[in-house]
Design a protein around this motif. Structure first.
Motif, PDB file in Angstrom:
ATOM      1  N   PRO A 228       0.789  -1.240   0.000  1.00 35.46           N
ATOM      2  CA  PRO A 228       0.000   0.000   0.000  1.00 35.46           C
ATOM      3  C   PRO A 228       0.819   1.287   0.000  1.00 35.46           C
ATOM      4  CG  PRO A 228       0.199  -0.816   2.245  1.00 35.46           C
ATOM      5  CD  PRO A 228       0.944  -1.797   1.377  1.00 35.46           C
ATOM      6  N   GLY A 229       2.165   1.180  -0.110  1.00 41.24           N
ATOM      7  CA  GLY A 229       3.006   2.362   0.076  1.00 41.24           C
ATOM      8  C   GLY A 229       2.742   3.526  -0.862  1.00 41.24           C
ATOM      9  N   SER A 230       2.569   3.232  -2.159  1.00 38.75           N
ATOM     10  CA  SER A 230       2.486   4.372  -3.076  1.00 38.75           C
ATOM     11  C   SER A 230       1.378   4.238  -4.118  1.00 38.75           C
ATOM     12  CB  SER A 230       3.827   4.571  -3.781  1.00 38.75           C
ATOM     13  OG  SER A 230       4.230   3.379  -4.412  1.00 38.75           O
ATOM     14  N   GLN A 231       0.674   3.121  -4.134  1.00 39.00           N
ATOM     15  CA  GLN A 231      -0.417   2.961  -5.098  1.00 39.00           C
ATOM     16  C   GLN A 231      -1.619   2.318  -4.425  1.00 39.00           C
ATOM     17  OE1 GLN A 231       2.023   2.245  -9.248  1.00 39.00           O
ATOM     18  NE2 GLN A 231       0.774   0.579  -8.469  1.00 39.00           N
ATOM     19  N   GLY A 232      -2.776   2.423  -5.109  1.00 38.85           N
ATOM     20  CA  GLY A 232      -3.965   1.696  -4.681  1.00 38.85           C
ATOM     21  C   GLY A 232      -4.104   0.435  -5.516  1.00 38.85           C
ATOM     22  N   GLY A 233      -5.317   0.210  -6.015  1.00 37.83           N
ATOM     23  CA  GLY A 233      -5.586  -1.017  -6.767  1.00 37.83           C
ATOM     24  C   GLY A 233      -4.762  -1.103  -8.048  1.00 37.83           C
ATOM     25  N   PRO A 234      -4.272  -2.312  -8.350  1.00 35.32           N
ATOM     26  CA  PRO A 234      -3.494  -2.482  -9.579  1.00 35.32           C
ATOM     27  C   PRO A 234      -4.372  -2.329 -10.825  1.00 35.32           C
ATOM     28  CG  PRO A 234      -3.886  -4.611  -8.540  1.00 35.32           C
ATOM     29  CD  PRO A 234      -4.416  -3.568  -7.594  1.00 35.32           C
ATOM     30  N   LEU A 235      -3.779  -1.881 -11.923  1.00 39.81           N
ATOM     31  CA  LEU A 235      -4.507  -1.728 -13.189  1.00 39.81           C
ATOM     32  C   LEU A 235      -4.460  -3.079 -13.893  1.00 39.81           C
ATOM     33  CD1 LEU A 235      -2.915   1.710 -14.244  1.00 39.81           C
ATOM     34  CD2 LEU A 235      -4.896   1.275 -12.766  1.00 39.81           C
ATOM     35  N   MET A 236      -5.464  -3.935 -13.567  1.00 42.69           N
ATOM     36  CA  MET A 236      -5.384  -5.332 -14.017  1.00 42.69           C
ATOM     37  C   MET A 236      -5.429  -5.453 -15.544  1.00 42.69           C
ATOM     38  SD  MET A 236      -4.680  -7.052 -11.385  1.00 42.69           S
ATOM     39  CE  MET A 236      -4.361  -8.360 -12.520  1.00 42.69           C
ATOM     40  N   HIS A 237      -6.111  -4.519 -16.218  1.00 41.65           N
ATOM     41  CA  HIS A 237      -6.140  -4.576 -17.698  1.00 41.65           C
ATOM     42  C   HIS A 237      -4.731  -4.327 -18.249  1.00 41.65           C
ATOM     43  CE1 HIS A 237      -6.817  -0.575 -16.278  1.00 41.65           C
ATOM     44  NE2 HIS A 237      -6.825  -0.026 -17.470  1.00 41.65           N
ATOM     45  N   ASN A 238      -3.999  -3.424 -17.610  1.00 45.09           N
ATOM     46  CA  ASN A 238      -2.628  -3.187 -18.070  1.00 45.09           C
ATOM     47  C   ASN A 238      -1.725  -4.368 -17.722  1.00 45.09           C
ATOM     48  OD1 ASN A 238      -3.642  -0.750 -18.777  1.00 45.09           O
ATOM     49  ND2 ASN A 238      -2.011   0.446 -17.884  1.00 45.09           N
ATOM     50  N   ILE A 239      -1.985  -4.980 -16.571  1.00 48.28           N
ATOM     51  CA  ILE A 239      -1.175  -6.149 -16.195  1.00 48.28           C
ATOM     52  C   ILE A 239      -1.431  -7.291 -17.190  1.00 48.28           C
ATOM     53  CG2 ILE A 239      -0.871  -7.922 -14.389  1.00 48.28           C
ATOM     54  CD1 ILE A 239      -1.148  -5.602 -12.339  1.00 48.28           C
ATOM     55  N   ALA A 240      -2.674  -7.412 -17.650  1.00 46.20           N
ATOM     56  CA  ALA A 240      -2.955  -8.420 -18.698  1.00 46.20           C
ATOM     57  C   ALA A 240      -2.207  -8.061 -19.971  1.00 46.20           C
ATOM     58  CB  ALA A 240      -4.462  -8.493 -18.956  1.00 46.20           C
ATOM     59  N   GLY A 241      -2.120  -6.766 -20.264  1.00 43.74           N
ATOM     60  CA  GLY A 241      -1.341  -6.319 -21.429  1.00 43.74           C
ATOM     61  C   GLY A 241       0.133  -6.674 -21.254  1.00 43.74           C
ATOM     62  N   LYS A 242       0.609  -6.583 -20.004  1.00 42.01           N
ATOM     63  CA  LYS A 242       2.009  -6.977 -19.748  1.00 42.01           C
ATOM     64  C   LYS A 242       2.163  -8.478 -19.968  1.00 42.01           C
ATOM     65  CE  LYS A 242       2.450  -3.234 -16.376  1.00 42.01           C
ATOM     66  NZ  LYS A 242       2.657  -2.773 -15.014  1.00 42.01           N
ATOM     67  N   ALA A 243       1.208  -9.258 -19.455  1.00 39.62           N
ATOM     68  CA  ALA A 243       1.293 -10.722 -19.634  1.00 39.62           C
ATOM     69  C   ALA A 243       1.312 -11.061 -21.129  1.00 39.62           C
ATOM     70  CB  ALA A 243       0.112 -11.408 -18.944  1.00 39.62           C
ATOM     71  N   ALA A 244       0.455 -10.380 -21.899  1.00 41.36           N
ATOM     72  CA  ALA A 244       0.393 -10.658 -23.347  1.00 41.36           C
ATOM     73  C   ALA A 244       1.710 -10.254 -24.021  1.00 41.36           C
ATOM     74  CB  ALA A 244      -0.777  -9.890 -23.968  1.00 41.36           C
ATOM     75  N   GLY A 245       2.174  -9.039 -23.729  1.00 40.67           N
ATOM     76  CA  GLY A 245       3.392  -8.543 -24.383  1.00 40.67           C
ATOM     77  C   GLY A 245       4.629  -9.332 -23.976  1.00 40.67           C
ATOM     78  N   PHE A 246       4.685  -9.745 -22.704  1.00 39.27           N
ATOM     79  CA  PHE A 246       5.846 -10.544 -22.272  1.00 39.27           C
ATOM     80  C   PHE A 246       5.836 -11.898 -22.991  1.00 39.27           C
ATOM     81  CE2 PHE A 246       5.960  -8.336 -17.817  1.00 39.27           C
ATOM     82  CZ  PHE A 246       6.401  -7.166 -18.419  1.00 39.27           C
ATOM     83  N   GLY A 247       4.623 -12.426 -23.205  1.00 38.37           N
ATOM     84  CA  GLY A 247       4.518 -13.683 -23.961  1.00 38.37           C
ATOM     85  C   GLY A 247       5.069 -13.499 -25.371  1.00 38.37           C
ATOM     86  N   GLU A 248       4.714 -12.381 -25.993  1.00 40.43           N
ATOM     87  CA  GLU A 248       5.240 -12.108 -27.347  1.00 40.43           C
ATOM     88  C   GLU A 248       6.763 -11.975 -27.307  1.00 40.43           C
ATOM     89  OE1 GLU A 248       3.200  -8.546 -28.538  1.00 40.43           O
ATOM     90  OE2 GLU A 248       1.290  -9.574 -28.788  1.00 40.43           O
ATOM     91  N   ALA A 249       7.257 -11.347 -26.227  1.00 39.14           N
ATOM     92  CA  ALA A 249       8.714 -11.102 -26.138  1.00 39.14           C
ATOM     93  C   ALA A 249       9.504 -12.401 -25.976  1.00 39.14           C
ATOM     94  CB  ALA A 249       9.014 -10.144 -24.989  1.00 39.14           C
ATOM     95  N   GLN A 250       8.793 -13.500 -25.653  1.00 44.02           N
ATOM     96  CA  GLN A 250       9.500 -14.787 -25.504  1.00 44.02           C
ATOM     97  C   GLN A 250       9.680 -15.510 -26.838  1.00 44.02           C
ATOM     98  OE1 GLN A 250       6.888 -16.359 -22.318  1.00 44.02           O
ATOM     99  NE2 GLN A 250       8.740 -16.527 -21.075  1.00 44.02           N
TER     100      GLN A 250
END
Ligand SMILES: Cc1ncc(COP(=O)(O)O)c(C=O)c1O
Length: 420
Positions: A255-277
């Motif tokens: 809880p130090g510097s943010q509230g709820g995570p941006l889950m749609h962006n995290i899904a975008g990270k999961a997708a993009g990291f998959g592409e990067a592999q």
């Protein structure tokens, strides 16, 4: 019912502006080094129902119910990042690269502690301690610079300066330094004065993932990055560290510097990291660097001055003072924009003009490489840029360049077929 209507029906003015922005991206050559064009898969993930979900906390330990699927997605992003970078601990929740840096500072620094980082006008970033940013307001900051003669970081001078200042953390990494950072040397400097080392890889996250740029993993205590630049994943930030710092980092982010995570962006990270592999991403990253080197050759042959003489990565910093002493970075940016080539004005080492005017331009290859540009096209673009810099007010030259830009954009569409 409004809920079921399309954007076009609910907010036609906003829908129109989005369409115009899509057309602008298709119809211009994007050469801003921090930008890229994400895949349809990443766009799909970011535009998904995940934007509806609150998930404060971390996978398996949330403050809200209904988190099974977002747990799966966040774990996918974490796991893929671990595989890509070889990091022990990964936090994919920072909303941006700046938030990632904040997370690291909050985990190990107290207000008033000392940060030693690369100066903004020598390629650093606002979040490394600039006075207009929280990092410069909360902490005591001293900055190192590049050697004015060579444009490279002088590591011996940096070591002397660090020893004198005695910082709590040394920040390596940059927004406009065209050369690889020697993370091992900075780690050694940090070790000798008992300081932490934060490597901010915002710009080169994709190049490091593809192994075409040295990795700070194993050298730096903390690694932060943006996830939407060379790595072309969902928009946001990432922090990597050894397991020993995992709890401190996680609690500094939430809880130090943010509230709820941006889950749609995290899904975008999961997708993009998959592409990067994939192998095709590795080829992409190699091409980004080859394209930047091809562009550097054209500029050097045409008499432009490049900070450090060239590049090791995806960007070049053109110092206009020698070749075009009367042309400011601002004027160059504007003349190029008028013909459809989008770059940004940038301060250069030893800058005498204001940051809103500047004496340089920063030029990057990630976006054009995503469009499919290879060395041949990049050389052609280099010649077009030189033509405009040499004739910023020449109507005939600029008309010719604009028409060649149009042809290149049509030949290399970003989102071929049905636009997203
Ligand atoms: C080195 C560096 N760190 C941090 C950032 C900040 O990233 P963001 O814009 O996602 O906050 C940038 C942005 O360009 C950057 O170049």
């Amino acid at each position: 019912m409004v809920f079921e209507q399309s954007l076009d029906q609910v907010a036609p003015d906003t829908a129109q502006a989005i369409n115009q922005e899509r057309e602008r991206q298709e119809a211009t050559l994007g050469m801003i080094a921090s930008e890229n064009h994400v895949s349809k898969a990443v766009l799909e993930a970011q535009g998904s129902v995940l934007t509806n979900k609150y998930a404060e906390g971390y996978p398996g330990n949330r403050y809200y119910g209904g988190c099974d699927h977002v747990d799966t997605i966040e774990n996918q992003a974490i796991q893929r990042a671990k595989e890509l970078f070889g990091a022990e601990h990964v936090n994919v929740q920072p909303h941006s690269g700046t938030q990632a840096n904040m997370g690291v500072y909050f985990s190990v620094l107290n207000p008033g502690d000392r940060i030693f980082s690369l100066s903004l006008s020598h390629g650093g970033h606002l979040s490394h301690g600039h006075k207009v940013n929280f990092s410069g307001q909360l902490y005591d900051v001293e900055q190192y610079e590049v050697d004015p003669e060579t444009g490279y970081i002088d590591y011996d001078d940096m070591a002397r300066h660090a020893d004198e200042f005695d910082p709590d953390i040394i920040v390596s990494g940059s927004s406009a330094y065209p050369r690889e950072v020697e993370y091992d040397r900075i780690a050694k400097i940090a070790r000798e004065i008992d300081a932490y080392h934060l490597a901010d890889i915002a710009h080169v996250t994709g190049l490091i993932a593809a192994d075409v740029h040295t990795s700070p993993v194993g050298h730096a205590d903390f690694i932060t990055g943006s996830t939407h630049k060379t790595i072309r994943a969902g928009r946001g930030g990432i922090i990597m560290c050894r397991d020993e710092y995992a709890d401190d980092i996680d609690s500094a982010v939430f809880p130090g510097s943010q509230g709820g995570p941006l889950m749609h962006n995290i899904a975008g990270k999961a997708a993009g990291f998959g592409e990067a592999q994939t192998d095709s991403f590795v080829q992409y990253a190699e091409q980004v660097v080859s394209n930047a080197k091809a562009l550097a050759d054209v500029f050097n042959n045409q008499g432009l001055s490049l900070v450090s003489g060239g590049t090791d990565k995806h960007l070049l910093l053109v110092d206009l003072r020698d070749s075009h002493p009367d042309l400011t970075g601002k004027e160059a940016e504007s003349a190029l924009s008028d013909v459809g080539i989008i770059v940004n004005k940038n301060t250069v080492p030893g800058e005498t003009r204001s940051p809103m005017v500047t004496s340089g331009i920063r030029v990057g290859t990630p976006s054009l490489t995503t469009r499919g540009f290879k060395e041949g096209e990049m050389e052609a673009v280099g010649e077009l840029i030189v033509d405009v810099l040499n004739n910023p007010d020449g109507e005939a030259v600029c008309d010719r360049v604009a028409s060649t830009v149009d042809n290149l954009c049509s030949e290399f569409p970003i989102y071929a077929g049905t636009p997203p």
